[in-house]
Design a protein around this motif. Structure first.
Motif, PDB file in Angstrom:
ATOM      1  N   ALA A 129      72.715 -75.783  65.778  1.00 46.53           N
ATOM      2  CA  ALA A 129      74.130 -75.399  65.933  1.00 46.53           C
ATOM      3  C   ALA A 129      74.404 -74.005  65.380  1.00 46.53           C
ATOM      4  CB  ALA A 129      75.030 -76.414  65.249  1.00 46.53           C
ATOM      5  N   LYS A 130      73.592 -73.557  64.420  1.00 48.77           N
ATOM      6  CA  LYS A 130      73.845 -72.274  63.768  1.00 48.77           C
ATOM      7  C   LYS A 130      73.003 -71.125  64.311  1.00 48.77           C
ATOM      8  CE  LYS A 130      75.429 -74.396  59.475  1.00 48.77           C
ATOM      9  NZ  LYS A 130      75.211 -74.554  58.022  1.00 48.77           N
ATOM     10  N   GLN A 131      72.190 -71.401  65.342  1.00 56.69           N
ATOM     11  CA  GLN A 131      71.346 -70.343  65.892  1.00 56.69           C
ATOM     12  C   GLN A 131      72.148 -69.415  66.804  1.00 56.69           C
ATOM     13  OE1 GLN A 131      67.890 -69.989  64.951  1.00 56.69           O
ATOM     14  NE2 GLN A 131      68.891 -71.356  63.487  1.00 56.69           N
ATOM     15  N   GLN A 132      71.983 -68.119  66.587  1.00 54.11           N
ATOM     16  CA  GLN A 132      72.660 -67.135  67.420  1.00 54.11           C
ATOM     17  C   GLN A 132      71.896 -66.892  68.720  1.00 54.11           C
ATOM     18  OE1 GLN A 132      75.714 -65.875  66.594  1.00 54.11           O
ATOM     19  NE2 GLN A 132      75.543 -67.353  64.907  1.00 54.11           N
ATOM     20  N   GLN A 133      70.578 -67.088  68.665  1.00 52.13           N
ATOM     21  CA  GLN A 133      69.744 -66.950  69.849  1.00 52.13           C
ATOM     22  C   GLN A 133      69.033 -68.269  70.104  1.00 52.13           C
ATOM     23  OE1 GLN A 133      67.188 -63.642  68.765  1.00 52.13           O
ATOM     24  NE2 GLN A 133      68.595 -62.149  69.669  1.00 52.13           N
ATOM     25  N   LEU A 134      68.563 -68.455  71.333  1.00 47.65           N
ATOM     26  CA  LEU A 134      67.898 -69.697  71.702  1.00 47.65           C
ATOM     27  C   LEU A 134      66.659 -69.906  70.840  1.00 47.65           C
ATOM     28  CD1 LEU A 134      67.868 -72.081  73.714  1.00 47.65           C
ATOM     29  CD2 LEU A 134      66.349 -70.710  75.143  1.00 47.65           C
ATOM     30  N   ALA A 135      66.647 -70.992  70.081  1.00 50.08           N
ATOM     31  CA  ALA A 135      65.517 -71.294  69.207  1.00 50.08           C
ATOM     32  C   ALA A 135      64.595 -72.321  69.835  1.00 50.08           C
ATOM     33  CB  ALA A 135      66.024 -71.822  67.859  1.00 50.08           C
ATOM     34  N   CYS A 136      65.165 -73.223  70.596  1.00 51.39           N
ATOM     35  CA  CYS A 136      64.407 -74.291  71.232  1.00 51.39           C
ATOM     36  C   CYS A 136      65.078 -74.599  72.566  1.00 51.39           C
ATOM     37  CB  CYS A 136      64.403 -75.531  70.342  1.00 51.39           C
ATOM     38  SG  CYS A 136      62.757 -76.099  69.933  1.00 51.39           S
ATOM     39  N   ASP A 137      64.320 -75.234  73.465  1.00 46.53           N
ATOM     40  CA  ASP A 137      64.834 -75.483  74.801  1.00 46.53           C
ATOM     41  C   ASP A 137      65.466 -76.856  74.972  1.00 46.53           C
ATOM     42  OD1 ASP A 137      63.808 -72.977  76.101  1.00 46.53           O
ATOM     43  OD2 ASP A 137      61.922 -73.805  75.371  1.00 46.53           O
ATOM     44  N   ALA A 138      65.190 -77.767  74.050  1.00 44.17           N
ATOM     45  CA  ALA A 138      65.766 -79.112  74.138  1.00 44.17           C
ATOM     46  C   ALA A 138      65.737 -79.765  72.769  1.00 44.17           C
ATOM     47  CB  ALA A 138      65.004 -79.958  75.153  1.00 44.17           C
ATOM     48  N   LEU A 139      66.569 -80.786  72.612  1.00 40.16           N
ATOM     49  CA  LEU A 139      66.719 -81.474  71.339  1.00 40.16           C
ATOM     50  C   LEU A 139      66.751 -82.977  71.588  1.00 40.16           C
ATOM     51  CD1 LEU A 139      67.420 -81.366  68.266  1.00 40.16           C
ATOM     52  CD2 LEU A 139      69.825 -81.168  68.944  1.00 40.16           C
ATOM     53  N   VAL A 140      65.949 -83.722  70.818  1.00 37.58           N
ATOM     54  CA  VAL A 140      65.956 -85.185  70.885  1.00 37.58           C
ATOM     55  C   VAL A 140      66.349 -85.710  69.508  1.00 37.58           C
ATOM     56  CG1 VAL A 140      64.614 -87.280  71.267  1.00 37.58           C
ATOM     57  CG2 VAL A 140      64.180 -85.245  72.667  1.00 37.58           C
ATOM     58  N   LEU A 141      67.449 -86.465  69.458  1.00 35.35           N
ATOM     59  CA  LEU A 141      67.970 -87.011  68.213  1.00 35.35           C
ATOM     60  C   LEU A 141      67.749 -88.516  68.207  1.00 35.35           C
ATOM     61  CD1 LEU A 141      71.333 -85.035  68.251  1.00 35.35           C
ATOM     62  CD2 LEU A 141      69.261 -84.446  66.966  1.00 35.35           C
ATOM     63  N   ILE A 142      67.041 -89.013  67.203  1.00 35.22           N
ATOM     64  CA  ILE A 142      66.730 -90.437  67.100  1.00 35.22           C
ATOM     65  C   ILE A 142      67.436 -91.004  65.872  1.00 35.22           C
ATOM     66  CG2 ILE A 142      64.884 -92.143  66.883  1.00 35.22           C
ATOM     67  CD1 ILE A 142      62.966 -89.937  67.952  1.00 35.22           C
ATOM     68  N   GLY A 143      68.349 -91.941  66.097  1.00 35.73           N
ATOM     69  CA  GLY A 143      69.058 -92.565  64.988  1.00 35.73           C
ATOM     70  C   GLY A 143      69.850 -91.579  64.152  1.00 35.73           C
ATOM     71  N   LEU A 144      70.651 -90.731  64.814  1.00 40.71           N
ATOM     72  CA  LEU A 144      71.462 -89.733  64.099  1.00 40.71           C
ATOM     73  C   LEU A 144      72.625 -90.420  63.382  1.00 40.71           C
ATOM     74  CD1 LEU A 144      72.288 -86.755  63.485  1.00 40.71           C
ATOM     75  CD2 LEU A 144      73.630 -86.837  65.615  1.00 40.71           C
TER      76      LEU A 144
END
Length: 266
Positions: free
Chosen positions: A163-178
């Motif tokens: 959420a705090k990245q100004q530039q693209l750091a990763c292409d996708a995010l998988v959240l397990i049990g957030l």
């Protein structure tokens, strides 16, 4: 104003010192975990990385496929390690066999007995470790896409980082049990931070998950639907917070969403 007695002052100082100790990463404990992993590691290799003046380990699984699908960085839950038998090991080993290069990262751990509130103070410091891991994978494995897969507290750390990245750091995010936890820390406001993330995101939880995960699932789903058309939420029937007995189902769910989201490398 009534003066503070010497006894009361000493008590306040002692409590403050305890708080600092409880919320400081236990590097000696991390070293013991690293040594245990080195002595028992069967799958993958250990690399030593540096962040914020401290050394930490990551476990790299590279099956050297002819057509690698991309890189996956895995973040464990509270007090765990990069070779934890539930969730982490199945993800890092099985995704590697499915042509993903995986890196399972040691996040900060605290002294035994630390509370969840103590661990929430590690969300912000974990960002430097996530960045160091991303940099390592970007340097050594140039294949894309890059995916961040994170469980529980690790998922909170991932949300804060992305959420705090100004530039693209990763292409996708998988959240397990957030989880959604009561805290005054801005970095622990996962629901608010999730609104700022527009990369493809998969939200997975179990039907028997923690209340802190299940109670806000509908809210997370609405946020995800607004953020990106590729976003999905998956509830796995019968799964608890550690997906006991259902780790294979978890891996298949992650892999299926990833190959749907990204075309295989040509």
């Amino acid at each position: 104003m009534k003066p503070i007695s010497l006894t009361h002052l000493i008590s306040l100082i002692f409590c403050a010192l305890l708080s600092v100790v409880a919320s400081a990463a236990d590097l000696e404990r991390e070293k013991r975990l690293a040594d245990e992993i080195k002595n028992s590691l069967i799958v993958g290799e250990i690399v030593n990385l540096q962040a914020a003046g401290a050394e930490f380990i990551a476990l790299i699984n590279n099956e050297e496929p002819d057509q690698p699908r991309g890189s996956v960085i895995i973040l464990h839950g509270m007090g765990e390690n990069p070779n934890a038998p539930q969730i982490v090991y199945p993800l890092r080993s099985q995704l590697a066999s499915l042509s993903w290069v995986t890196a399972s990262v040691q996040l900060p751990v605290l002294a035994t007995g630390a509370t969840i509130d103590d661990y929430l103070t590690q969300i912000e410091p974990s960002a430097s470790r996530i960045q160091a891991s991303l940099s390592y994978m970007r340097t050594h494995f140039k294949n894309r896409p890059c995916v961040l897969v994170a469980h529980s507290l690790g998922a909170m750390m991932a949300v804060n980082f992305i959420a705090k990245q100004q530039q693209l750091a990763c292409d996708a995010l998988v959240l397990i049990g957030l989880p959604t936890l009561a805290s005054d820390l801005p970095e622990a406001q996962s629901l608010e931070l999730l609104k700022k993330i527009n990369i493809p995101t998969l939200d997975i939880f179990g039907s028997q998950d923690l209340a802190s995960v299940k109670e806000m699932a509908a809210t997370r789903r609405l946020t995800l639907l607004k953020n990106n058309p590729l976003n999905r939420q998956v509830e796995i029937t019968g799964a608890d917070h550690l997906f006991n007995g259902l780790n294979d189902t978890l891996v298949r769910s992650v892999h299926s969403w990833l190959i749907h989201t990204f075309k295989p490398a040509q």
